[in-house]
Motif scaffolding. Sequence first.
Motif, short mmCIF file in Angstrom:
data_model
loop_
_atom_site.label_atom_id
_atom_site.label_comp_id
_atom_site.label_asym_id
_atom_site.label_seq_id
_atom_site.Cartn_x
_atom_site.Cartn_y
_atom_site.Cartn_z
N ILE A 64 -27.54 -2.91 -32.04
CA ILE A 64 -28.75 -2.28 -31.53
C ILE A 64 -29.33 -1.37 -32.59
CG2 ILE A 64 -29.73 -0.88 -29.68
CD1 ILE A 64 -28.47 -3.47 -28.70
N ILE A 65 -30.61 -1.59 -32.88
CA ILE A 65 -31.27 -0.76 -33.89
C ILE A 65 -32.46 -0.05 -33.27
CG2 ILE A 65 -30.55 -2.19 -35.84
CD1 ILE A 65 -33.30 -3.53 -35.73
N GLU A 66 -32.83 1.07 -33.85
CA GLU A 66 -34.02 1.80 -33.43
C GLU A 66 -34.99 1.88 -34.60
OE1 GLU A 66 -33.25 5.57 -31.66
OE2 GLU A 66 -31.88 4.75 -30.12
N THR A 67 -36.26 1.62 -34.31
CA THR A 67 -37.29 1.70 -35.34
C THR A 67 -38.50 2.41 -34.78
OG1 THR A 67 -38.18 -0.47 -34.70
CG2 THR A 67 -36.56 -0.44 -36.50
N ARG A 112 -41.15 4.99 -30.82
CA ARG A 112 -39.75 4.68 -31.08
C ARG A 112 -39.30 3.57 -30.14
NH1 ARG A 112 -36.59 5.69 -35.52
NH2 ARG A 112 -34.40 5.99 -34.96
N ASN A 172 -40.67 -7.61 -28.42
CA ASN A 172 -39.36 -8.21 -28.65
C ASN A 172 -39.42 -9.68 -29.01
OD1 ASN A 172 -38.08 -5.77 -28.13
ND2 ASN A 172 -37.85 -6.19 -25.96
N ARG A 216 -36.24 0.32 -29.30
CA ARG A 216 -34.86 -0.15 -29.48
C ARG A 216 -34.85 -1.67 -29.35
NH1 ARG A 216 -32.85 2.44 -25.51
NH2 ARG A 216 -31.92 4.20 -26.62
N GLN A 217 -34.23 -2.36 -30.31
CA GLN A 217 -34.11 -3.81 -30.29
C GLN A 217 -32.76 -4.20 -30.85
OE1 GLN A 217 -37.62 -4.72 -32.76
NE2 GLN A 217 -38.66 -5.48 -30.94
N THR A 218 -32.45 -5.51 -30.79
CA THR A 218 -31.28 -6.00 -31.50
C THR A 218 -31.68 -6.40 -32.92
OG1 THR A 218 -31.64 -8.26 -30.74
CG2 THR A 218 -30.16 -6.87 -29.42
N ILE A 246 -25.79 -0.90 -24.02
CA ILE A 246 -26.22 -0.38 -25.32
C ILE A 246 -25.27 0.67 -25.89
CG2 ILE A 246 -28.64 -0.92 -24.89
CD1 ILE A 246 -29.09 2.03 -24.25
N ASN A 247 -24.39 1.20 -25.05
CA ASN A 247 -23.45 2.23 -25.53
C ASN A 247 -22.00 1.76 -25.55
OD1 ASN A 247 -25.39 4.38 -25.91
ND2 ASN A 247 -25.54 4.50 -23.68
#
Length: 394
Positions: A332-335, A342, A61, A344-346, A321-322
Amino acid sequence: MPGPLNGYRILDLTTVISGPYATMLLADQGADVIKVEAIDAPDHARGAGHGNRQLTATFLNNNRNKRAITLNLKSEDGKSVLLQLARTADILIQNFRPGVVERLGISEDTVRAVAPQIIYVSISGFGEKGPWSHKPVYDPIVQALSGLTTIQAGSDEARPQLVRTIVPDKLTGMTTAQAVSSALLHRERTGEGQHVRVSMLDSVMSFLWASDMGSQTFVGREVSTQRAATFIDLIYETKSDYISVSVMSNKQWTALADAAGHPEWKDDERFKTPALRDLNANERLQMIQNELLKKSAETWLKILDDAGVPCAPVLKRKDVINHPQILASDLIIETDHHVAGRIRQTRPAARFSKSTPEIRRGAPLHGEHTNEILAESGYSRDEIHKFRELGVIK
């Protein structure tokens, strides 16, 4: 279209949070950031906290969009490689303790001799001079020295409290990233590189003065002992959960009084103006708290929101996050990280209408791009192999 800093190269010799966070912000905005780490002593964040498959969340992060190289800067060949990289760089950022870069032979003067227009950035705990300049420093130390822990306590007479997130580290990173952008603009206009110095203590003190040091603002009229404005904060308990309610204007106070079913609050002489409401804050907030205990959080949030009173639920990390606003902001993005899986970050917080920041790559493994970067810098395959045999690179 690439981010606004596309085409600029940064040599990142920083570790832990303040420096890596600064360089990640710049990398997110398009800069080519080369993370330079020691062979046997990689960034401490690689082993700090929760992780998966060689990579911790802290490292992931604070180091995305970077490439990584290992260099033994204690060797002459390692320093030679760094100076060769500096010839192609716009910025060099380091957060060694004062005096270390001079001992390593990579001070500003040495780097500027081969890269006259480079922007050389030094991040420190307390600055380069003064009795504390060479002390080791971590975030809690700066929180204590800056007065932040006393501010967090609410009163000079209360037990000091840490802010439970590393404000000095991250704030220093943001201050550094902004300063680098300004230095780049100066260079575009004048052609001059310069040395930018940022300390954690300076960053936090400047940050606090904007809102928390009013008692020390007027010379000759200082307040010797700061008392708490209120004995409770703006987090209220309801019948089911906690919520935050904050009213500043007369219109909002009137709306709150009506929504709470207490129109008589509007005529109370103690609360007629913002100044009087501040003066009688303890009584005012206790009245609000007593009323909010009578209904659930969900009920109060609906009533207050309909009345135009600023309010919000108090969310736990797993709930943030929800939240609908977070989701609507696409924050919030997932890569898919090539090693960590997998994640999750901003996304980058600042949005640009013409030059959109991109997540080009996840945080690198230790020395992952060493061969690639050296080849770009003109070193042959045989030279790279020799460096590895000599312990210059890993």
